[in-house]
Motif scaffolding. Sequence first.
Motif, PDB file in Angstrom:
ATOM      1  N   PRO A 262       0.833  -1.203   0.000  1.00 19.42           N
ATOM      2  CA  PRO A 262       0.000   0.000   0.000  1.00 19.42           C
ATOM      3  C   PRO A 262       0.869   1.255   0.000  1.00 19.42           C
ATOM      4  O   PRO A 262       2.010   1.250   0.454  1.00 19.42           O
ATOM      5  N   ALA A 263       0.317   2.310  -0.517  1.00 15.13           N
ATOM      6  CA  ALA A 263       1.032   3.578  -0.523  1.00 15.13           C
ATOM      7  C   ALA A 263       1.241   4.055   0.916  1.00 15.13           C
ATOM      8  O   ALA A 263       0.482   3.712   1.830  1.00 15.13           O
ATOM      9  N   MET A 264       2.308   4.842   1.122  1.00 16.94           N
ATOM     10  CA  MET A 264       2.571   5.369   2.458  1.00 16.94           C
ATOM     11  C   MET A 264       1.382   6.197   2.947  1.00 16.94           C
ATOM     12  O   MET A 264       0.723   6.887   2.165  1.00 16.94           O
ATOM     13  N   GLU A 265       1.120   6.096   4.260  1.00 18.06           N
ATOM     14  CA  GLU A 265      -0.004   6.786   4.871  1.00 18.06           C
ATOM     15  C   GLU A 265       0.481   7.510   6.123  1.00 18.06           C
ATOM     16  O   GLU A 265       0.975   6.889   7.056  1.00 18.06           O
ATOM     17  N   GLU A 266       0.352   8.816   6.126  1.00 13.82           N
ATOM     18  CA  GLU A 266       0.785   9.604   7.272  1.00 13.82           C
ATOM     19  C   GLU A 266      -0.309   9.603   8.339  1.00 13.82           C
ATOM     20  O   GLU A 266      -1.491   9.764   8.028  1.00 13.82           O
ATOM     21  N   VAL A 267       0.124   9.407   9.616  1.00 12.54           N
ATOM     22  CA  VAL A 267      -0.815   9.290  10.720  1.00 12.54           C
ATOM     23  C   VAL A 267      -0.447  10.306  11.793  1.00 12.54           C
ATOM     24  O   VAL A 267       0.734  10.475  12.125  1.00 12.54           O
ATOM     25  N   GLU A 367       7.121  -4.239   5.020  1.00 16.32           N
ATOM     26  CA  GLU A 367       6.776  -2.833   5.206  1.00 16.32           C
ATOM     27  C   GLU A 367       6.942  -2.504   6.678  1.00 16.32           C
ATOM     28  O   GLU A 367       7.068  -3.403   7.519  1.00 16.32           O
ATOM     29  N   HIS A 377       3.858  13.154  13.898  1.00 17.27           N
ATOM     30  CA  HIS A 377       3.333  12.332  12.806  1.00 17.27           C
ATOM     31  C   HIS A 377       4.257  11.141  12.540  1.00 17.27           C
ATOM     32  O   HIS A 377       5.472  11.259  12.646  1.00 17.27           O
ATOM     33  N   THR A 379       4.481   7.489   9.742  1.00 17.27           N
ATOM     34  CA  THR A 379       4.050   7.014   8.427  1.00 17.27           C
ATOM     35  C   THR A 379       3.935   5.501   8.430  1.00 17.27           C
ATOM     36  O   THR A 379       4.873   4.799   8.814  1.00 17.27           O
ATOM     37  N   ARG A 380       2.773   5.006   7.990  1.00 16.13           N
ATOM     38  CA  ARG A 380       2.572   3.573   7.816  1.00 16.13           C
ATOM     39  C   ARG A 380       3.003   3.146   6.418  1.00 16.13           C
ATOM     40  O   ARG A 380       3.154   3.967   5.525  1.00 16.13           O
ATOM     41  N   HIS A 381       3.170   1.832   6.259  1.00 14.92           N
ATOM     42  CA  HIS A 381       3.413   1.207   4.956  1.00 14.92           C
ATOM     43  C   HIS A 381       4.675   1.735   4.271  1.00 14.92           C
ATOM     44  O   HIS A 381       4.699   1.932   3.053  1.00 14.92           O
ATOM     45  N   ASP A 387      10.506   3.254  -0.821  1.00 14.68           N
ATOM     46  CA  ASP A 387      10.354   4.573  -0.218  1.00 14.68           C
ATOM     47  C   ASP A 387      11.666   5.149   0.310  1.00 14.68           C
ATOM     48  O   ASP A 387      11.738   6.326   0.648  1.00 14.68           O
TER      49      ASP A 387
END
Length: 597
Positions: A262-267, A367, A377, A379-381, A387
Amino acid sequence: MTDEPASTGSVAYFSRLLIPTLKEAPAEAEVPSHALMLRAGFIRRTASGLYAYLPLGLRMLAKVMAIIRQELNAAGGQEVLLPLIQPMELWQKTGRDVDYGDMLTTVTDRQGRRSVLSPTAEEAITALMAGEIRSYKQFPLILYQLNTKFRDELRPRFGVLRTREFLMQDAYSFDADAAAMQRSYAAMRQAYQRIFRRCGLPYVIVQADAGEMGGAGSEQFVVPCATGEDVIVRTDDGAYVAALEAAAADAPAPPSGQRTGPAMEEVFTPGVGSIEAVCAFLKARPAEMIKTLIFRRGEGLVVALVRGDHELNVSKLARSVGGRVELADEAAVRGLTGAAVGFAGPMGMAGRVAALRIDPAVAAMAEGIAGANRTDHHTRHVVAGRDFPLAGDNIAIADIRTAVEGDTWHGRPLRFERGIEVGHLFQLGDKYSKPLGASFLDDAGTQHDCLMGSYGIGVNRILAAAIEVGHNDAGCILPAALAPFDVEIIAINIDAEPVRQAAEALSRQLAAAGIEVLLDDRPARAGVKFKDADLVGIPLRLVLGEKNLAEGRVELRRRTDKEASTVELARVVGEILKLLADCRHESADSGWHSRMV
């Protein structure tokens, strides 16, 4: 093994020696050797990390030093004595003034000259030899000394196992080429094996980290012991043995096929910068995290990536990037990432730092979760190789973590045990000779830098290690080679003339046979004498009482035996000589060295 010179024998009287035994261990005692060395009257604390040696302790140190001298001389070593004070400029030339940092104690004289209180003597011996070595014909050259050293330990502890001032045997070899350096190293390695065997120490030789010493290769002699500060990592069959700082582990297999996900996801992760806090917040496991650690090397920055459940090994990182590293300060972290400490991630780091090092366990992750380079913040994935790069200019996958339980080496499980380091060997190459100008001319008249080795033994630690592995509830059980005396004669009711005469006569006979005798001639109760004898730990004990003497017999007991035996007076000298020989043989054949080296 070098033949031990025959002793001339001696008699010492307990009542005339300073042997201040204690019934209880002082509150400061932390490990058995510390408690027993204090209780047996071997040492007394002067200040934090500083100890005075009383007569029995000093006799033991002298015996260790005699063994060291005999074996190093037999290996071709020549003894020298260097000043305790060394010019600071020598340390500045090698850069170790920075490497040692706060461990280095400096003094300034009335002329304003700064000097170093010697923690070791590579700089001093190399500078000395730079003025003495001219030709390849002077090699091989091995010089050693037995001298006081000083290191400003942050936490001196465990008695004489970690002190600020200590007695060290340090030796240095000088050779013309790599093959000759290896021969000198092998000769010193063998000499050290003989030294520790003669001292009665069980030891294992482990691969080690060279640390601030530098050089291409290093090994430690470690005494396995539950209270030791060092950690030994080994396989069950002994095929691999290393110090924790240098221990390698099998890398996990990388994921097969193309790295996708999956594309990176910022949390948004407000105020949760630590691994534990992030895992709790995101309901993740530490093994799913990528720790991004930022270090300074000189003027540049180094980024190191390890899995969240692993610890970075700073020594391995330093070796990988070719120089000493230290954690970057908060300003440097903010300048690189744009975020507060705790929120760094590997994305976008390539090309912005002097080096990027990725542990194989990170490279193998399908991942992971990493800092987003943005305060509060994560980042997942995050996918390695997609990346952030796994290769490139000054980017490399390298073993930079500390081995842990559950790791394997070539498929074999790794075991972790504690031990006490008593000796260290280094192959230095030209690390010191080049900056300090120690060079020679070969047979064609061409100039070359000397190639060096360095070899050290913690003399005080040998005594402590021997007691750590040789004691029981009653006191020390000393190796015969190190004990302050060979035999202790306890005269029961010393005021009785037959007992006194027999004790004096037997002491003289034993001394004439080359045996060192301690005669307990105090007018004390038998129980007090027996307790002190067990506490001090002299290998053999003879008890003379009126009843046995009337029958022409005495009691003889080894420190390791539960019960005493009676021996005819006419046979006692011969029996003691035999038992002492057995004690020394048992000490030399004990321990791991016979199985794992």
